[in-house]
Scaffold this motif. Sequence first.
Motif, mmCIF file in Angstrom:
data_model
loop_
_atom_site.group_PDB
_atom_site.id
_atom_site.type_symbol
_atom_site.label_atom_id
_atom_site.label_comp_id
_atom_site.label_asym_id
_atom_site.label_seq_id
_atom_site.Cartn_x
_atom_site.Cartn_y
_atom_site.Cartn_z
ATOM 1 N N PHE A 1 -5.869 -4.624 9.475
ATOM 2 C CA PHE A 1 -6.800 -3.499 9.582
ATOM 3 C C PHE A 1 -6.018 -2.187 9.698
ATOM 4 N N ALA A 2 -5.011 -2.174 10.573
ATOM 5 C CA ALA A 2 -4.211 -0.966 10.767
ATOM 6 C C ALA A 2 -3.479 -0.576 9.486
ATOM 7 N N GLU A 3 -2.962 -1.568 8.777
ATOM 8 C CA GLU A 3 -2.272 -1.278 7.511
ATOM 9 C C GLU A 3 -3.232 -0.662 6.508
ATOM 10 N N ASN A 4 -4.416 -1.232 6.368
ATOM 11 C CA ASN A 4 -5.399 -0.704 5.429
ATOM 12 C C ASN A 4 -5.862 0.698 5.820
ATOM 13 N N LEU A 5 -5.962 0.939 7.109
ATOM 14 C CA LEU A 5 -6.422 2.239 7.581
ATOM 15 C C LEU A 5 -5.361 3.318 7.371
ATOM 16 N N ALA B 1 3.503 0.034 17.041
ATOM 17 C CA ALA B 1 2.350 0.955 17.084
ATOM 18 C C ALA B 1 1.701 1.117 15.720
ATOM 19 N N ARG B 2 2.467 0.965 14.664
ATOM 20 C CA ARG B 2 1.912 1.149 13.321
ATOM 21 C C ARG B 2 0.952 0.032 12.942
ATOM 22 N N TYR B 3 0.979 -1.068 13.693
ATOM 23 C CA TYR B 3 0.139 -2.223 13.386
ATOM 24 C C TYR B 3 -0.981 -2.405 14.405
ATOM 25 N N ARG B 4 -1.260 -1.351 15.163
ATOM 26 C CA ARG B 4 -2.333 -1.396 16.156
ATOM 27 C C ARG B 4 -3.461 -0.453 15.734
ATOM 28 N N PRO B 5 -4.680 -0.937 15.597
ATOM 29 C CA PRO B 5 -5.790 -0.053 15.218
ATOM 30 C C PRO B 5 -5.963 1.126 16.157
ATOM 31 N N GLU B 6 -5.709 0.923 17.457
ATOM 32 C CA GLU B 6 -5.911 2.001 18.425
ATOM 33 C C GLU B 6 -4.939 3.161 18.237
ATOM 34 N N THR B 7 -3.899 2.958 17.460
ATOM 35 C CA THR B 7 -3.010 4.068 17.134
ATOM 36 C C THR B 7 -3.733 5.115 16.300
ATOM 37 N N TYR B 8 -4.681 4.663 15.493
ATOM 38 C CA TYR B 8 -5.367 5.551 14.554
ATOM 39 C C TYR B 8 -6.823 5.822 14.933
ATOM 40 N N VAL B 9 -7.436 4.901 15.674
ATOM 41 C CA VAL B 9 -8.870 4.983 15.974
ATOM 42 C C VAL B 9 -9.063 5.277 17.451
ATOM 43 N N SER B 10 -9.842 6.289 17.772
ATOM 44 C CA SER B 10 -10.130 6.605 19.174
ATOM 45 C C SER B 10 -11.586 6.320 19.546
ATOM 46 N N ASP B 11 -12.436 6.106 18.563
ATOM 47 C CA ASP B 11 -13.851 5.871 18.830
ATOM 48 C C ASP B 11 -14.025 4.536 19.545
ATOM 49 N N ALA B 12 -14.594 4.563 20.746
ATOM 50 C CA ALA B 12 -14.727 3.369 21.570
ATOM 51 C C ALA B 12 -15.616 2.312 20.924
ATOM 52 N N LEU C 1 0.811 -1.215 0.000
ATOM 53 C CA LEU C 1 0.000 0.000 0.000
ATOM 54 C C LEU C 1 0.845 1.265 0.000
ATOM 55 N N GLY C 2 1.907 1.274 0.815
ATOM 56 C CA GLY C 2 2.737 2.461 0.908
ATOM 57 C C GLY C 2 3.554 2.740 -0.329
ATOM 58 N N ARG C 3 3.635 1.774 -1.233
ATOM 59 C CA ARG C 3 4.390 1.952 -2.488
ATOM 60 C C ARG C 3 3.451 2.191 -3.679
ATOM 61 N N THR C 4 2.254 2.627 -3.376
ATOM 62 C CA THR C 4 1.326 2.967 -4.458
ATOM 63 C C THR C 4 1.978 3.981 -5.394
ATOM 64 N N ARG D 1 8.815 -7.121 -5.744
ATOM 65 C CA ARG D 1 7.429 -7.358 -5.387
ATOM 66 C C ARG D 1 7.203 -6.824 -3.976
ATOM 67 N N ALA D 2 5.943 -6.617 -3.622
ATOM 68 C CA ALA D 2 5.599 -6.070 -2.322
ATOM 69 C C ALA D 2 4.525 -6.932 -1.668
ATOM 70 N N TYR D 3 4.353 -6.750 -0.358
ATOM 71 C CA TYR D 3 3.480 -7.604 0.438
ATOM 72 C C TYR D 3 2.554 -6.768 1.312
ATOM 73 N N ASP D 4 1.361 -7.306 1.581
ATOM 74 C CA ASP D 4 0.537 -6.750 2.645
ATOM 75 C C ASP D 4 0.687 -7.643 3.873
#
Length: 414
Positions: free
Chosen positions: A287-291, A259-270, A164-167, A234-237
Amino acid sequence: MADPVHQQYEALPYPPRDPRDEAKRLVTGSPSRLHELNHYVFGGRRDFSKPFRALIAGGGTGDAAIMLAQQLADIGANAEVVYLDWSAAARKIVEARAAVRQLTNLSFVTGSLLELPALRLGMFDYVDCCGVLHHLPDPSAGLRVLASAVHDSGGLGVMLYGRLGRTGVYETQSMLRALTGGLGGDVAGQLAVAKKLMAQMPATNWLKRNPFVADHLTEGDSGIYDLLLHARDRAYDVPEVVEFVETASLRLVDFVPAARYRPETYVSDATLLKRLEGLSFVERAAFAENLAGNQKVHVFYAVKAGNPVTPPATRDRAMIPVLCELDAAELATKLKPAGVLSASLEGFQAKLPLPPLAPAIAGLIDGQRTLGGIHQALQAKRADLAWDDFAAQFAVFFKAFNGIARLMLRHQPG
């Protein structure tokens, strides 16, 4: 026929490095920081006074080899670091860098990691393979070769490209293959075409809009070629990384920085976080990667599938917290009780929670004092500070700083 990837790295060793810079700085990073690999591969319990062998497989211009050899030398470890790469041009750069530092624990072998069994280099406690496997004709075969050279009690630190980051990268590579047809091994001609295309890219182009990949802008001709003209890439998810690791009978211990692979790093909504509670580690990381969308590489540690080792427990009184490239005294003056740790994660400004005791804990981390010792020192000033309260606060502190790969745990040898 000569391998085009081999030709590339003979003509343009990557990343570009000037050995004279070793007098001014040590390039560090993940994987393979010494305290980091001890934390994830050995559960913080590796005694480096005992013989330790590390292989830097596909070592390029030497960042990992120099870093690890220097850090082992700094603690007087009984260690050998073996650098392996098939580029003679890259090896010359690393040898010059090692000479500036007068490193005597680093040896050099020219060859492909796929030739490892025939090279008879023996077994290793740790293998670093950073930015190499994704350039092989069969990456899984390469990982299996490396896994076969690791002791059952050892492990690996690996970096693979993130999809994703190499789009924009692979779309540009496709265009350049169409534009450079017939140029064969003409590196200068290919670079000239790439530069002309880069100059013509509209603002809407995905590479132009991607701020996470910049080697073509910052690393000169070798950066342009490595990113946009590579013959095999080639790249990987996240799920593909885990599947890739398992094909070599390995187990992924953790991604770094975590931390980059934890959803709570990006999402605060309980409410949203509650819905994620039932997901597995891999599902949460995916999920964290996609977000986030900005993972241009995946760095991770892996061990043999049957190796039960886990990272050290934050409630183990005998564990010693070790800061990586942070000054404890300076950190203690900057932190606020129950504040947040602000960290830039490739364009995303994370706000990681800290406990009320954060400044006090930071001020007592010296790389020698155990968690039990830190608790006792704090309790001398706060008699009501029970171990369970301290341990709960340290767990929050650790999650934040370990999450950005700046805090590890190790056990006192003996």
